[in-house]
Design a protein around this motif. Structure first.
Motif, PDB file in Angstrom:
ATOM      1  N   ALA A 178     -48.521-104.268 -83.879  1.00 50.43           N
ATOM      2  CA  ALA A 178     -48.500-103.134 -82.994  1.00 50.43           C
ATOM      3  C   ALA A 178     -47.046-102.778 -82.735  1.00 50.43           C
ATOM      4  O   ALA A 178     -46.659-101.568 -82.952  1.00 50.43           O
ATOM      5  CB  ALA A 178     -49.286-103.336 -81.524  1.00 50.43           C
ATOM      6  N   ALA A 179     -46.190-103.730 -82.539  1.00 49.52           N
ATOM      7  CA  ALA A 179     -44.697-103.326 -82.270  1.00 49.52           C
ATOM      8  C   ALA A 179     -44.111-102.549 -83.498  1.00 49.52           C
ATOM      9  O   ALA A 179     -43.424-101.688 -83.378  1.00 49.52           O
ATOM     10  CB  ALA A 179     -43.778-104.337 -81.783  1.00 49.52           C
ATOM     11  N   ILE A 180     -44.395-103.093 -84.552  1.00 55.10           N
ATOM     12  CA  ILE A 180     -43.901-102.506 -86.071  1.00 55.10           C
ATOM     13  C   ILE A 180     -44.358-101.262 -86.251  1.00 55.10           C
ATOM     14  O   ILE A 180     -43.660-100.490 -86.515  1.00 55.10           O
ATOM     15  CB  ILE A 180     -43.873-103.596 -87.252  1.00 55.10           C
ATOM     16  CG1 ILE A 180     -43.408-104.759 -86.883  1.00 55.10           C
ATOM     17  CG2 ILE A 180     -43.647-102.972 -88.348  1.00 55.10           C
ATOM     18  CD1 ILE A 180     -43.618-105.900 -87.757  1.00 55.10           C
ATOM     19  N   ALA A 181     -45.767-101.096 -86.033  1.00 58.30           N
ATOM     20  CA  ALA A 181     -46.396 -99.529 -86.208  1.00 58.30           C
ATOM     21  C   ALA A 181     -45.725 -98.845 -85.039  1.00 58.30           C
ATOM     22  O   ALA A 181     -45.469 -97.747 -85.685  1.00 58.30           O
ATOM     23  CB  ALA A 181     -47.941 -99.893 -85.936  1.00 58.30           C
ATOM     24  N   LYS A 182     -45.485 -99.072 -83.991  1.00 65.18           N
ATOM     25  CA  LYS A 182     -44.692 -98.173 -83.170  1.00 65.18           C
ATOM     26  C   LYS A 182     -43.523 -97.885 -83.516  1.00 65.18           C
ATOM     27  O   LYS A 182     -43.003 -96.518 -83.340  1.00 65.18           O
ATOM     28  CB  LYS A 182     -44.716 -98.962 -81.616  1.00 65.18           C
ATOM     29  CG  LYS A 182     -44.215 -98.212 -80.600  1.00 65.18           C
ATOM     30  CD  LYS A 182     -44.336 -98.852 -79.149  1.00 65.18           C
ATOM     31  CE  LYS A 182     -43.603 -98.097 -78.163  1.00 65.18           C
ATOM     32  NZ  LYS A 182     -43.734 -98.767 -76.785  1.00 65.18           N
ATOM     33  N   LYS A 183     -42.767 -98.686 -83.985  1.00 62.33           N
ATOM     34  CA  LYS A 183     -41.422 -98.628 -84.347  1.00 62.33           C
ATOM     35  C   LYS A 183     -41.478 -97.669 -85.590  1.00 62.33           C
ATOM     36  O   LYS A 183     -40.749 -96.636 -85.784  1.00 62.33           O
ATOM     37  CB  LYS A 183     -40.602 -99.671 -84.819  1.00 62.33           C
ATOM     38  CG  LYS A 183     -39.317 -99.831 -85.369  1.00 62.33           C
ATOM     39  CD  LYS A 183     -38.505 -99.101 -84.323  1.00 62.33           C
ATOM     40  CE  LYS A 183     -36.707 -98.917 -84.652  1.00 62.33           C
ATOM     41  NZ  LYS A 183     -36.013 -98.213 -83.689  1.00 62.33           N
ATOM     42  N   ILE A 184     -42.354 -97.866 -86.490  1.00 63.35           N
ATOM     43  CA  ILE A 184     -42.595 -96.918 -87.998  1.00 63.35           C
ATOM     44  C   ILE A 184     -42.929 -95.570 -87.358  1.00 63.35           C
ATOM     45  O   ILE A 184     -42.259 -94.611 -87.692  1.00 63.35           O
ATOM     46  CB  ILE A 184     -43.776 -97.404 -88.734  1.00 63.35           C
ATOM     47  CG1 ILE A 184     -43.017 -98.657 -89.488  1.00 63.35           C
ATOM     48  CG2 ILE A 184     -44.188 -96.381 -89.688  1.00 63.35           C
ATOM     49  CD1 ILE A 184     -44.364 -99.156 -90.261  1.00 63.35           C
ATOM     50  N   ASP A 185     -43.662 -95.318 -86.347  1.00 63.82           N
ATOM     51  CA  ASP A 185     -44.037 -94.006 -85.958  1.00 63.82           C
ATOM     52  C   ASP A 185     -42.837 -93.315 -85.057  1.00 63.82           C
ATOM     53  O   ASP A 185     -42.638 -92.030 -85.187  1.00 63.82           O
ATOM     54  CB  ASP A 185     -45.404 -94.157 -84.823  1.00 63.82           C
ATOM     55  CG  ASP A 185     -46.505 -94.483 -85.381  1.00 63.82           C
ATOM     56  OD1 ASP A 185     -46.755 -94.237 -86.461  1.00 63.82           O
ATOM     57  OD2 ASP A 185     -47.460 -94.960 -84.915  1.00 63.82           O
ATOM     58  N   GLU A 186     -42.127 -94.190 -84.464  1.00 63.40           N
ATOM     59  CA  GLU A 186     -40.687 -93.570 -83.912  1.00 63.40           C
ATOM     60  C   GLU A 186     -39.747 -93.109 -84.931  1.00 63.40           C
ATOM     61  O   GLU A 186     -39.482 -92.117 -84.629  1.00 63.40           O
ATOM     62  CB  GLU A 186     -40.167 -94.812 -83.124  1.00 63.40           C
ATOM     63  CG  GLU A 186     -38.901 -94.280 -82.363  1.00 63.40           C
ATOM     64  CD  GLU A 186     -38.051 -95.503 -81.863  1.00 63.40           C
ATOM     65  OE1 GLU A 186     -36.836 -95.734 -82.205  1.00 63.40           O
ATOM     66  OE2 GLU A 186     -38.798 -96.331 -81.238  1.00 63.40           O
ATOM     67  N   LEU A 187     -39.571 -93.744 -85.925  1.00 62.90           N
ATOM     68  CA  LEU A 187     -38.934 -93.482 -87.091  1.00 62.90           C
ATOM     69  C   LEU A 187     -39.546 -92.188 -87.541  1.00 62.90           C
ATOM     70  O   LEU A 187     -38.636 -91.185 -88.165  1.00 62.90           O
ATOM     71  CB  LEU A 187     -38.890 -94.468 -88.393  1.00 62.90           C
ATOM     72  CG  LEU A 187     -38.095 -95.681 -87.798  1.00 62.90           C
ATOM     73  CD1 LEU A 187     -38.189 -96.687 -88.701  1.00 62.90           C
ATOM     74  CD2 LEU A 187     -36.383 -95.551 -87.594  1.00 62.90           C
TER      75      LEU A 187
END
Length: 185
Positions: A1-10
């Motif tokens: 979930a943290a990686i998906a959140k970071k991808i969405d932020e990018l």
């Protein structure tokens, strides 16, 4: 979930992301480059179903059920095996976290507790731990083994007959294609 959140932020900052080898779903990645993991599991299940009997016991080694790739491989494998008439009571699932020592120990324990295991599906790494546990149990060549990833050690086990099939991924393309996709984007 943290990686998906970071991808969405990018993505919100207009930085494209391409995932490879193991996909991260439910995020705004541009594309995924890698094996169709469910299909890879189904291929493993098809191979297994052709070489063992419907009443035989199976062992599935998964690295970590939270790891997308391993979970989808096992899903595909089980879908196919159940379709071929196998039941859940015949299958034992172990989690090895891709650790050699843990794989060795858990496969060894499974073979001691269930000596009539006739098939092992390695949906993860640590094939060496599995093979060494089978050797110690005197089961090399008696258990049908299907794995993923064509590593140097897996090639040796294929040549020795201790692993029957390894489903390869094109690692070169998985590393190269994302760069081309980003360049073209």
């Amino acid at each position: 979930a943290a990686i998906a959140k970071k991808i969405d932020e990018l993505h919100s900052r207009h930085i494209p992301v391409v995932t490879f080898n193991s996909d991260i779903s439910h995020c705004k990645r541009l594309q995924f480059v890698g094996q169709d993991l469910i299909r890879g599991g189904r291929v493993a299940g098809e191979l297994m179903s052709k070489y063992i009997r419907r009443e035989d016991k199976l062992l599935i080694a998964i690295g970590n059920p939270e790891f997308h790739a391993h979970r989808l491989r096992v899903q595909g494998f089980c879908e196919l095996i159940y379709k071929k008439g196998f039941s859940g009571e015949q299958i034992e699932l172990i989690e090895t976290y891709n650790d050699y020592q843990l794989t060795y120990q858990k496969v060894k324990e499974a073979l001691e507790c269930t000596p009539d295991i006739r098939g092992i599906y390695m949906a993860n790494h640590s094939v060496t731990g599995c093979v060494e546990a089978m050797r110690e149990a005197g089961k090399s060549g008696q258990i049908f083994v299907v794995s993923h990833d064509l590593t140097d050690s897996t090639k040796r086990f294929l040549n020795s007959g201790e692993v029957d099939f390894a489903i390869a991924q094109n690692i070169y393309q998985q590393g190269y294609r994302p760069l081309l996709l980003l360049r073209d984007y």
